[in-house]
Motif scaffolding. Structure first.
Motif, PDB file in Angstrom:
ATOM      1  N   PRO A   1       0.804  -1.216   0.000  1.00  0.00           N
ATOM      2  CA  PRO A   1       0.000   0.000   0.000  1.00  0.00           C
ATOM      3  C   PRO A   1       0.840   1.270   0.000  1.00  0.00           C
ATOM      4  CG  PRO A   1      -0.784  -1.558   1.653  1.00  0.00           C
ATOM      5  CD  PRO A   1       0.517  -2.083   1.140  1.00  0.00           C
ATOM      6  N   LEU A   2       1.996   1.251   0.707  1.00  0.00           N
ATOM      7  CA  LEU A   2       2.820   2.451   0.733  1.00  0.00           C
ATOM      8  C   LEU A   2       3.345   2.769  -0.656  1.00  0.00           C
ATOM      9  CD1 LEU A   2       3.962   4.671   2.539  1.00  0.00           C
ATOM     10  CD2 LEU A   2       6.049   3.353   2.698  1.00  0.00           C
ATOM     11  N   LEU A   3       3.690   1.718  -1.387  1.00  0.00           N
ATOM     12  CA  LEU A   3       4.158   1.910  -2.746  1.00  0.00           C
ATOM     13  C   LEU A   3       3.102   2.644  -3.562  1.00  0.00           C
ATOM     14  CD1 LEU A   3       6.842   1.080  -3.981  1.00  0.00           C
ATOM     15  CD2 LEU A   3       5.740  -0.935  -4.928  1.00  0.00           C
ATOM     16  N   GLU A   4       1.831   2.292  -3.356  1.00  0.00           N
ATOM     17  CA  GLU A   4       0.747   2.966  -4.067  1.00  0.00           C
ATOM     18  C   GLU A   4       0.647   4.430  -3.628  1.00  0.00           C
ATOM     19  OE1 GLU A   4      -4.074   2.837  -4.567  1.00  0.00           O
ATOM     20  OE2 GLU A   4      -3.066   0.995  -3.933  1.00  0.00           O
ATOM     21  N   LEU A   5       0.789   4.682  -2.322  1.00  0.00           N
ATOM     22  CA  LEU A   5       0.750   6.051  -1.817  1.00  0.00           C
ATOM     23  C   LEU A   5       1.903   6.859  -2.402  1.00  0.00           C
ATOM     24  CD1 LEU A   5      -0.207   8.280   0.146  1.00  0.00           C
ATOM     25  CD2 LEU A   5       1.205   7.198   1.914  1.00  0.00           C
ATOM     26  N   GLU A   6       3.100   6.272  -2.388  1.00  0.00           N
ATOM     27  CA  GLU A   6       4.256   6.985  -2.945  1.00  0.00           C
ATOM     28  C   GLU A   6       4.082   7.226  -4.436  1.00  0.00           C
ATOM     29  OE1 GLU A   6       7.875   5.637   0.023  1.00  0.00           O
ATOM     30  OE2 GLU A   6       7.333   4.279  -1.587  1.00  0.00           O
TER      31      GLU A   6
ATOM     32  N   LEU B   1       4.114  10.853  -6.203  1.00  0.00           N
ATOM     33  CA  LEU B   1       5.048  11.113  -7.295  1.00  0.00           C
ATOM     34  C   LEU B   1       4.315  11.602  -8.543  1.00  0.00           C
ATOM     35  CD1 LEU B   1       8.095  10.868  -7.591  1.00  0.00           C
ATOM     36  CD2 LEU B   1       7.745   8.588  -8.570  1.00  0.00           C
ATOM     37  N   ALA B   2       3.211  10.929  -8.868  1.00  0.00           N
ATOM     38  CA  ALA B   2       2.453  11.294 -10.075  1.00  0.00           C
ATOM     39  C   ALA B   2       1.849  12.691  -9.951  1.00  0.00           C
ATOM     40  CB  ALA B   2       1.342  10.270 -10.314  1.00  0.00           C
ATOM     41  N   ALA B   3       1.505  13.069  -8.712  1.00  0.00           N
ATOM     42  CA  ALA B   3       0.828  14.363  -8.509  1.00  0.00           C
ATOM     43  C   ALA B   3       1.802  15.474  -8.122  1.00  0.00           C
ATOM     44  CB  ALA B   3      -0.237  14.205  -7.425  1.00  0.00           C
ATOM     45  N   GLN B   4       3.098  15.248  -8.302  1.00  0.00           N
ATOM     46  CA  GLN B   4       4.086  16.230  -7.825  1.00  0.00           C
ATOM     47  C   GLN B   4       3.788  17.673  -8.263  1.00  0.00           C
ATOM     48  OE1 GLN B   4       7.761  16.593  -9.669  1.00  0.00           O
ATOM     49  NE2 GLN B   4       8.585  17.953  -8.113  1.00  0.00           N
ATOM     50  N   PRO B   5       3.507  17.944  -9.556  1.00  0.00           N
ATOM     51  CA  PRO B   5       3.244  19.344  -9.938  1.00  0.00           C
ATOM     52  C   PRO B   5       2.045  19.942  -9.189  1.00  0.00           C
ATOM     53  CG  PRO B   5       3.657  17.986 -11.881  1.00  0.00           C
ATOM     54  CD  PRO B   5       3.507  17.042 -10.728  1.00  0.00           C
ATOM     55  N   GLN B   6       0.945  19.153  -9.079  1.00  0.00           N
ATOM     56  CA  GLN B   6      -0.234  19.652  -8.348  1.00  0.00           C
ATOM     57  C   GLN B   6       0.099  19.883  -6.877  1.00  0.00           C
ATOM     58  OE1 GLN B   6      -0.110  17.096 -10.661  1.00  0.00           O
ATOM     59  NE2 GLN B   6      -2.173  16.211 -10.781  1.00  0.00           N
ATOM     60  N   ILE B   7       0.881  18.964  -6.285  1.00  0.00           N
ATOM     61  CA  ILE B   7       1.234  19.083  -4.862  1.00  0.00           C
ATOM     62  C   ILE B   7       2.027  20.358  -4.612  1.00  0.00           C
ATOM     63  CG2 ILE B   7       2.695  18.080  -3.046  1.00  0.00           C
ATOM     64  CD1 ILE B   7       1.840  15.293  -4.135  1.00  0.00           C
TER      65      ILE B   7
ATOM     66  N   ASN C   1      11.499   9.512 -13.064  1.00  0.00           N
ATOM     67  CA  ASN C   1      11.740   8.404 -13.990  1.00  0.00           C
ATOM     68  C   ASN C   1      12.129   7.114 -13.265  1.00  0.00           C
ATOM     69  OD1 ASN C   1      11.297   9.981 -16.323  1.00  0.00           O
ATOM     70  ND2 ASN C   1      13.354  10.864 -16.104  1.00  0.00           N
ATOM     71  N   ALA C   2      12.256   7.198 -11.945  1.00  0.00           N
ATOM     72  CA  ALA C   2      12.688   6.026 -11.168  1.00  0.00           C
ATOM     73  C   ALA C   2      11.489   5.421 -10.437  1.00  0.00           C
ATOM     74  CB  ALA C   2      13.771   6.451 -10.180  1.00  0.00           C
ATOM     75  N   THR C   3      11.730   4.317  -9.741  1.00  0.00           N
ATOM     76  CA  THR C   3      10.633   3.648  -9.034  1.00  0.00           C
ATOM     77  C   THR C   3      10.202   4.496  -7.831  1.00  0.00           C
ATOM     78  OG1 THR C   3      12.195   2.441  -7.639  1.00  0.00           O
ATOM     79  CG2 THR C   3      11.462   1.357  -9.672  1.00  0.00           C
ATOM     80  N   PRO C   4       8.922   4.377  -7.427  1.00  0.00           N
ATOM     81  CA  PRO C   4       8.429   5.219  -6.332  1.00  0.00           C
ATOM     82  C   PRO C   4       9.177   5.038  -5.018  1.00  0.00           C
ATOM     83  CG  PRO C   4       6.603   4.179  -7.490  1.00  0.00           C
ATOM     84  CD  PRO C   4       7.856   3.564  -8.035  1.00  0.00           C
ATOM     85  N   ASP C   5       9.754   3.830  -4.807  1.00  0.00           N
ATOM     86  CA  ASP C   5      10.395   3.589  -3.515  1.00  0.00           C
ATOM     87  C   ASP C   5      11.912   3.750  -3.553  1.00  0.00           C
ATOM     88  OD1 ASP C   5      10.707   1.394  -5.137  1.00  0.00           O
ATOM     89  OD2 ASP C   5      10.564  -0.075  -3.520  1.00  0.00           O
ATOM     90  N   CYS C   6      12.471   4.285  -4.661  1.00  0.00           N
ATOM     91  CA  CYS C   6      13.916   4.532  -4.668  1.00  0.00           C
ATOM     92  C   CYS C   6      14.190   5.674  -3.675  1.00  0.00           C
ATOM     93  CB  CYS C   6      14.416   4.872  -6.065  1.00  0.00           C
ATOM     94  SG  CYS C   6      14.013   6.545  -6.607  1.00  0.00           S
ATOM     95  N   PRO C   7      15.417   5.760  -3.147  1.00  0.00           N
ATOM     96  CA  PRO C   7      15.663   6.730  -2.070  1.00  0.00           C
ATOM     97  C   PRO C   7      15.213   8.171  -2.357  1.00  0.00           C
ATOM     98  CG  PRO C   7      17.477   5.190  -2.172  1.00  0.00           C
ATOM     99  CD  PRO C   7      16.574   4.860  -3.343  1.00  0.00           C
ATOM    100  N   PRO C   8      15.524   8.768  -3.527  1.00  0.00           N
ATOM    101  CA  PRO C   8      15.078  10.158  -3.709  1.00  0.00           C
ATOM    102  C   PRO C   8      13.557  10.294  -3.626  1.00  0.00           C
ATOM    103  CG  PRO C   8      16.643   9.549  -5.417  1.00  0.00           C
ATOM    104  CD  PRO C   8      16.301   8.300  -4.691  1.00  0.00           C
ATOM    105  N   ASN C   9      12.842   9.303  -4.128  1.00  0.00           N
ATOM    106  CA  ASN C   9      11.386   9.396  -4.141  1.00  0.00           C
ATOM    107  C   ASN C   9      10.784   9.105  -2.774  1.00  0.00           C
ATOM    108  OD1 ASN C   9      11.484  10.138  -6.784  1.00  0.00           O
ATOM    109  ND2 ASN C   9      11.139   8.089  -7.580  1.00  0.00           N
TER     110      ASN C   9
ATOM    111  N   TYR D   1       8.588  11.635   2.186  1.00  0.00           N
ATOM    112  CA  TYR D   1       8.780  12.086   3.565  1.00  0.00           C
ATOM    113  C   TYR D   1       8.645  13.606   3.648  1.00  0.00           C
ATOM    114  CZ  TYR D   1      10.945   7.578   4.838  1.00  0.00           C
ATOM    115  OH  TYR D   1      11.207   6.260   5.095  1.00  0.00           O
ATOM    116  N   GLY D   2       9.283  14.285   2.708  1.00  0.00           N
ATOM    117  CA  GLY D   2       9.255  15.753   2.716  1.00  0.00           C
ATOM    118  C   GLY D   2       7.852  16.302   2.521  1.00  0.00           C
ATOM    119  N   VAL D   3       7.056  15.642   1.688  1.00  0.00           N
ATOM    120  CA  VAL D   3       5.672  16.082   1.468  1.00  0.00           C
ATOM    121  C   VAL D   3       4.869  15.943   2.760  1.00  0.00           C
ATOM    122  CG1 VAL D   3       3.497  15.511   0.294  1.00  0.00           C
ATOM    123  CG2 VAL D   3       5.630  15.660  -1.020  1.00  0.00           C
TER     124      VAL D   3
END
Length: 427
Positions: free
Chosen positions: A13-18, A22-28, A391-399, A404-406
């Motif tokens: 589920p966290l992967l889905e949340l992340e 990620l997909a909504a980054q511009p709106q966020i 361009n990377a997977t949602p659970d890679c460290p930067p993402n 976390y930052g959001v």
């Protein structure tokens, strides 16, 4: 700096949340900009997060963060830029800053935090001096931090409505790194200088339940923005008053509150097919340092506490008696670093994430408070200055760190709403 090797279980589920974040980054980011146009951002803050694999939520928001020494020094330029932004908002002409630290002069790691803050503000172009509220310090006193850095604290002199030092140092801005647990000093009232954070951010008057009531509003709006269940980012909580742990007063009320909360959590666990035992954290509604905190899995756990447990819950920092608690949904942490339980702590100044660290404890479990003696800190390496890699997977460290930052910024926004609502000078 290498990212700590992080192990997170239950990534579904966290992967889905992340992924949604990620997909909504511009709106966020647009949404955050509009929020900061409408609300005054707190000067700085740190947020304790818990990542259970099925839920990512803040469990505490500190408006007087004391761990700047635990941040990755590679990101000092980010902190300096944020410091410039924060100071310019309140006093564009600011040249000098009086920093008021906590009174405990023997905690050498805390003094290292003070030295780090001084360095950040000096790099931001300010002359920084340290003024103390400690009545035992009557002359400039040099203290040695854990890393050998020297800090000099001086007694504060009040002239009219301004704070100065004995030699006439007259700052534009007064910055508190003292959470005012013991009360609001007369010395700090009615100043014409900018005092940050404001007095009503101090634990003498601030309440965690006010913060999480504001966070409810923020989480609901954000959840609508990215189409998620707000529970995925928000712990349930309830307020319990009229307690006296020494006299065992209010035990039944507290037990009933715990029972109701555990039932609510259990219903959510069933909805999401989560095979874990619900728990709550009972903690003092005011205060910090992880004092006055207990993990509870059954209503009977808060009935008939033994003397040691009652003493632990009855009094927090500065000897404050506990009569009010927040009963907060417990969020498991299924993150670990080299087999030690870990939770991320994110640091912000102005509206910017400037880094963070993992609080790690080898002697605590996944359902326990990690802010306890024996904890250690590992800096989080926010790669590419907290920006995601879309361009990377949602659970890679930067993402993951972006997520976390959001969530941390949601807590910061809640703190902004909380301070607005509790401002004694509000019209």
């Amino acid at each position: 700096m290498a990212v700590p090797h992080l192990t997170t279980a239950l990534t579904g589920p966290l992967l889905e949340l992340e992924s949604r974040i990620l997909a909504a980054q511009p709106q966020i980011e647009h949404w955050f900009r509009s929020q900061w146009n409408a609300h005054a951002v707190p000067f700085y803050g740190s947020v304790d997060l818990r990542n259970s694999g099925f839920k990512l939520a803040p469990v505490d928001m500190n408006l007087f963060p004391g761990g700047f020494n635990n941040l990755n020094p590679d990101f000092t330029p980010l902190a300096v830029q944020a410091a410039q932004s924060a100071v310019e908002k309140v006093c564009p002409e600011a040249r000098s800053l009086l920093l008021i630290p906590e009174n405990h002069t023997r905690n050498t790691f805390y003094l290292q935090n003070v030295a780090t803050l001084v360095h950040i503000f000096e790099q931001a172009g300010l002359k920084v001096r340290l003024g103390t509220l400690n009545p035992q310090i009557t002359a400039p006193t040099e203290l040695v931090a854990a890393n050998g850095a020297l800090v000099t604290v001086e007694p504060i002199v009040r002239h009219g409505n301004r704070l100065t030092l004995a030699d006439g140092f007259n700052p534009c801005v007064v910055l508190l790194n003292n959470d005012l647990s013991s009360g609001l000093p007369e010395l700090l009232k009615g100043l014409e200088q900018h005092l940050l954070p404001p007095l009503h951010a101090g634990w003498a008057v601030r309440r965690k339940t006010n913060h999480f009531a504001a966070y409810d509003r923020v989480a609901d709006e954000f959840a609508r923005l990215i189409s998620i269940d707000p529970w995925l980012i928000n712990p349930y909580f309830a307020h319990c008053t009229g307690l006296d742990f020494h006299a065992r007063q209010g035990e039944d009320t507290l037990a009933e509150t715990v029972e109701t909360m555990l039932a609510k959590i259990a219903a959510k666990y069933r909805e999401y097919g989560i095979d874990q035992e619900p728990f709550v954290i009972v903690k003092a509604d005011a205060g910090t340092y992880g004092m006055g905190v207990m993990t509870v899995k059954h209503p009977d756990d808060v009935r008939g506490l033994n003397r040691k447990a009652r003493n632990k819950m009855a009094v927090v920092k500065e000897g404050l008696e506990v009569s009010e608690v927040i009963v907060q949904e417990g969020v498991y942490t299924f993150e670990s670093i080299e087999d030690a339980v870990a939770e991320p702590v994110v640091y912000m100044m102005d509206r910017f994430v400037i880094g963070g660290f993992y609080r790690v404890h080898t002697g605590r479990g996944v359902d326990e408070n990690l802010n306890a003696p024996g904890m250690q800190f590992l800096p989080l390496s926010f790669e590419t200055a907290c920006l995601p890699d879309r361009n990377a997977t949602p659970d890679c460290p930067p993402n993951r760190f972006y997520a976390y930052g959001v969530i941390a910024r949601l807590a910061l926004l809640a703190a902004a709403l909380e301070l607005e609502a509790t401002d004694p000078e509000r019209d």
